[in-house]
Design an enzyme around this catalytic site. Sequence first.
Site, mmCIF file in Angstrom:
data_model
loop_
_atom_site.group_PDB
_atom_site.id
_atom_site.type_symbol
_atom_site.label_atom_id
_atom_site.label_comp_id
_atom_site.label_asym_id
_atom_site.label_seq_id
_atom_site.Cartn_x
_atom_site.Cartn_y
_atom_site.Cartn_z
ATOM 1 N N GLU A 251 0.772 -1.156 0.047
ATOM 2 C CA GLU A 251 0.119 0.084 -0.045
ATOM 3 C C GLU A 251 0.971 1.140 0.031
ATOM 4 O OE1 GLU A 251 -3.049 0.075 -0.168
ATOM 5 O OE2 GLU A 251 -3.893 -2.089 0.493
ATOM 6 N N CYS A 285 -2.773 9.129 2.274
ATOM 7 C CA CYS A 285 -2.281 8.544 1.071
ATOM 8 C C CYS A 285 -3.387 8.803 0.085
ATOM 9 C CB CYS A 285 -1.823 6.968 0.998
ATOM 10 S SG CYS A 285 -3.160 6.282 1.868
ATOM 11 N N GLU A 461 -6.537 -4.511 0.843
ATOM 12 C CA GLU A 461 -7.101 -4.539 2.284
ATOM 13 C C GLU A 461 -8.506 -4.380 2.371
ATOM 14 O OE1 GLU A 461 -3.859 -2.023 4.107
ATOM 15 O OE2 GLU A 461 -3.150 -4.045 4.567
HETATM 16 P P1 NAD Z 1 8.333 5.721 4.600
HETATM 17 O O1 NAD Z 1 8.225 4.579 3.741
HETATM 18 O O2 NAD Z 1 9.311 6.480 4.703
HETATM 19 O O3 NAD Z 1 7.821 5.234 5.934
HETATM 20 C C1 NAD Z 1 6.555 4.155 6.199
HETATM 21 C C2 NAD Z 1 6.995 3.322 7.476
HETATM 22 O O4 NAD Z 1 8.012 2.495 6.939
HETATM 23 C C3 NAD Z 1 7.514 4.092 8.732
HETATM 24 O O5 NAD Z 1 7.267 3.401 9.954
HETATM 25 C C4 NAD Z 1 9.153 3.632 8.523
HETATM 26 O O6 NAD Z 1 9.644 4.007 9.824
HETATM 27 C C5 NAD Z 1 8.995 2.512 8.070
HETATM 28 N N1 NAD Z 1 10.024 2.152 7.242
HETATM 29 C C6 NAD Z 1 11.207 2.850 6.682
HETATM 30 N N2 NAD Z 1 12.146 2.190 6.132
HETATM 31 C C7 NAD Z 1 11.823 1.001 6.224
HETATM 32 C C8 NAD Z 1 12.539 -0.283 5.944
HETATM 33 N N3 NAD Z 1 13.628 -0.364 5.417
HETATM 34 N N4 NAD Z 1 11.952 -1.503 6.423
HETATM 35 C C9 NAD Z 1 10.538 -1.262 6.900
HETATM 36 N N5 NAD Z 1 9.768 -0.282 7.166
HETATM 37 C C10 NAD Z 1 10.748 1.101 6.957
HETATM 38 O O7 NAD Z 1 7.005 6.872 4.344
HETATM 39 P P2 NAD Z 1 6.520 7.966 5.351
HETATM 40 O O8 NAD Z 1 6.975 9.144 4.175
HETATM 41 O O9 NAD Z 1 7.035 8.140 6.377
HETATM 42 O O10 NAD Z 1 4.977 7.866 4.891
HETATM 43 C C11 NAD Z 1 4.184 8.383 3.839
HETATM 44 C C12 NAD Z 1 4.173 7.477 2.811
HETATM 45 O O11 NAD Z 1 3.128 6.383 3.080
HETATM 46 C C13 NAD Z 1 3.345 8.252 1.578
HETATM 47 O O12 NAD Z 1 3.969 8.071 0.339
HETATM 48 C C14 NAD Z 1 1.963 7.670 1.815
HETATM 49 O O13 NAD Z 1 1.088 7.917 0.808
HETATM 50 C C15 NAD Z 1 2.064 6.111 1.963
HETATM 51 N N6 NAD Z 1 1.080 5.694 2.716
HETATM 52 C C16 NAD Z 1 0.363 4.812 1.902
HETATM 53 C C17 NAD Z 1 -0.985 4.353 2.405
HETATM 54 C C18 NAD Z 1 -1.790 3.283 1.660
HETATM 55 O O14 NAD Z 1 -2.552 2.618 2.011
HETATM 56 N N7 NAD Z 1 -1.637 3.121 0.411
HETATM 57 C C19 NAD Z 1 -1.238 4.616 3.606
HETATM 58 C C20 NAD Z 1 -0.440 5.571 4.517
HETATM 59 C C21 NAD Z 1 0.575 6.046 3.870
#
Ligand code: NAD
Length: 481
Positions: A251, A285, A461
């Site tokens: 997602e 998102c 989901e």
């Molecule tokens: P991010 O990918 O940097 O972080 C998301 C999560 O992943 C955080 O908890 C982060 O700590 C974790 N993370 C970072 N590196 C990781 C790794 N190597 N392995 C596992 N986990 C890791 O994203 P962000 O900028 O913090 O969050 C916003 C992004 O999430 C946006 O692009 C948004 O659109 C997306 N998002 C998508 C949905 C959806 O359902 N499609 C929902 C919410 C957020």
Amino acid sequence: MAENYHTDLYIDGAWHPAMAGGRIDILDPATEEVVATAAQAERADVEAAIAAAQQAFQTWRKVPAWDRSKVLRKAAMLLEERADRIARLLTLECGKPLGQARAEVISAVELIDWYADEARRIFGQTLPGRGADNRFMTIYEPVGVVGAFTAWNFPVVLQARKIAPALATGCTIVTRPAEEGTSSVAELVKCFIDAGAPKGTVNLVTGTPEVISEAIMDSDVVRKVTFTGSIPVGQHLMRRAADTVKRMSMELGGHAPVIIHEDVDPVTAALASAAGKSRNNGQVCVSPTRFYVHKKHEQAFTDAFAGALAGMKIGHGLEAGTEIGPLVNRKRLAFVEEMVEQTKAEGARVVTGGKRPADMNQGYFFEPTVFSDVRDDMRVMNDEPFGPIAPVTTFESFDEVIGRANSLSYGLAGYVFTGNQKLAQATAEALRTGIVGVNTFAAATAEMPFGGVNHSGFGRENGSQGLYDYLDAKFVNIAYG
Ligand code: NAD
């Protein structure tokens, strides 16, 4: 307002500090004060969690669906009872206004309840075989141990979307929430524990993402990974999953177009857009992020949209009347500030916002910002803003706007406003996204599938589809006689 909530790791049915004793601080984004801490797991902690999940899978997979369903139902009831307290934790750690935090907890209640029903509806098929004494059958079996990672914008809902289908299908889970929101997720996990989820079925690990995810990605025991977050991290996990051929659900990010057709009242559409855009400060998102308004309505829409956003109360999420809280952390604030400055430098006009509120020098606050005179080649129209930024542009024909709306690699949500049913249908079908809202920004509900296409990810989901990402289909060919 300090709450001083301390989350440990939940592994094999017990709360433990991290083996190496590390902890991380969690700040209130409105005050920058520490309001909570979480244990910082090291690799050995994660490996213990995976081993516990593997052990628990041997028995949980055999628990009848009706009994698994009862655990989920009870967890949903407990979460509803505890909603006020958990909402308060969510506001303290993530900044969202309390009403929105409560709505998030309630939507998690609904989806756990939905999965409690769906657990009993995992239907296989029986077909006649090729001969008189031959039957073909499909049986659905749980994939096994699941590794889950979620973002901070809806900590409780995003975790519920992973824990509930895992338990409903007979899988076990090792899950890592984002730092921001850890305390509310710990409370969510307690609901599953208190509802009777056996030890090892749900394991909560907190701490540095790379440390946790490397242990999960290296493990051949973990058979599926589900991730909610950004596209680059999703791509990294997909590459890592190749080594152990894990199933994946992704997602990822979005950059949702909103098409306001000629027949609509621009002020009504603008007020709806302001409400949709302000939700969780645009850190959603499926947030509306590219506003394509019919040329005829440019002025009326932009004035009403900017006016409504400018009139919203910015403040601490626990203060009565707050409509817009802070951004979640300093990194997000820096990103938003930089994107706003670049959009200005590229020639767009700030209609409202464009800066931090003058009288708020603590916390990660930023004013909702509307841009006009926007071109499609500007960065803001191509990179997900994930914040309170709303670029407005115009269009004149259907084919033109669809071509522009579909021009990016994102494909999560899209929105259309029109009173013309044929045009609504044509637009909904033409948008290359996993979700379309027609005259509404409500993009997620327990009973319907949620997910994206293209670079926004794959897998679904919620809905009746939500379970099947956690199940393997087995073909059984029976020759009687
Ligand atoms: P991010 O990918 O940097 O972080 C998301 C999560 O992943 C955080 O908890 C982060 O700590 C974790 N993370 C970072 N590196 C990781 C790794 N190597 N392995 C596992 N986990 C890791 O994203 P962000 O900028 O913090 O969050 C916003 C992004 O999430 C946006 O692009 C948004 O659109 C997306 N998002 C998508 C949905 C959806 O359902 N499609 C929902 C919410 C957020």
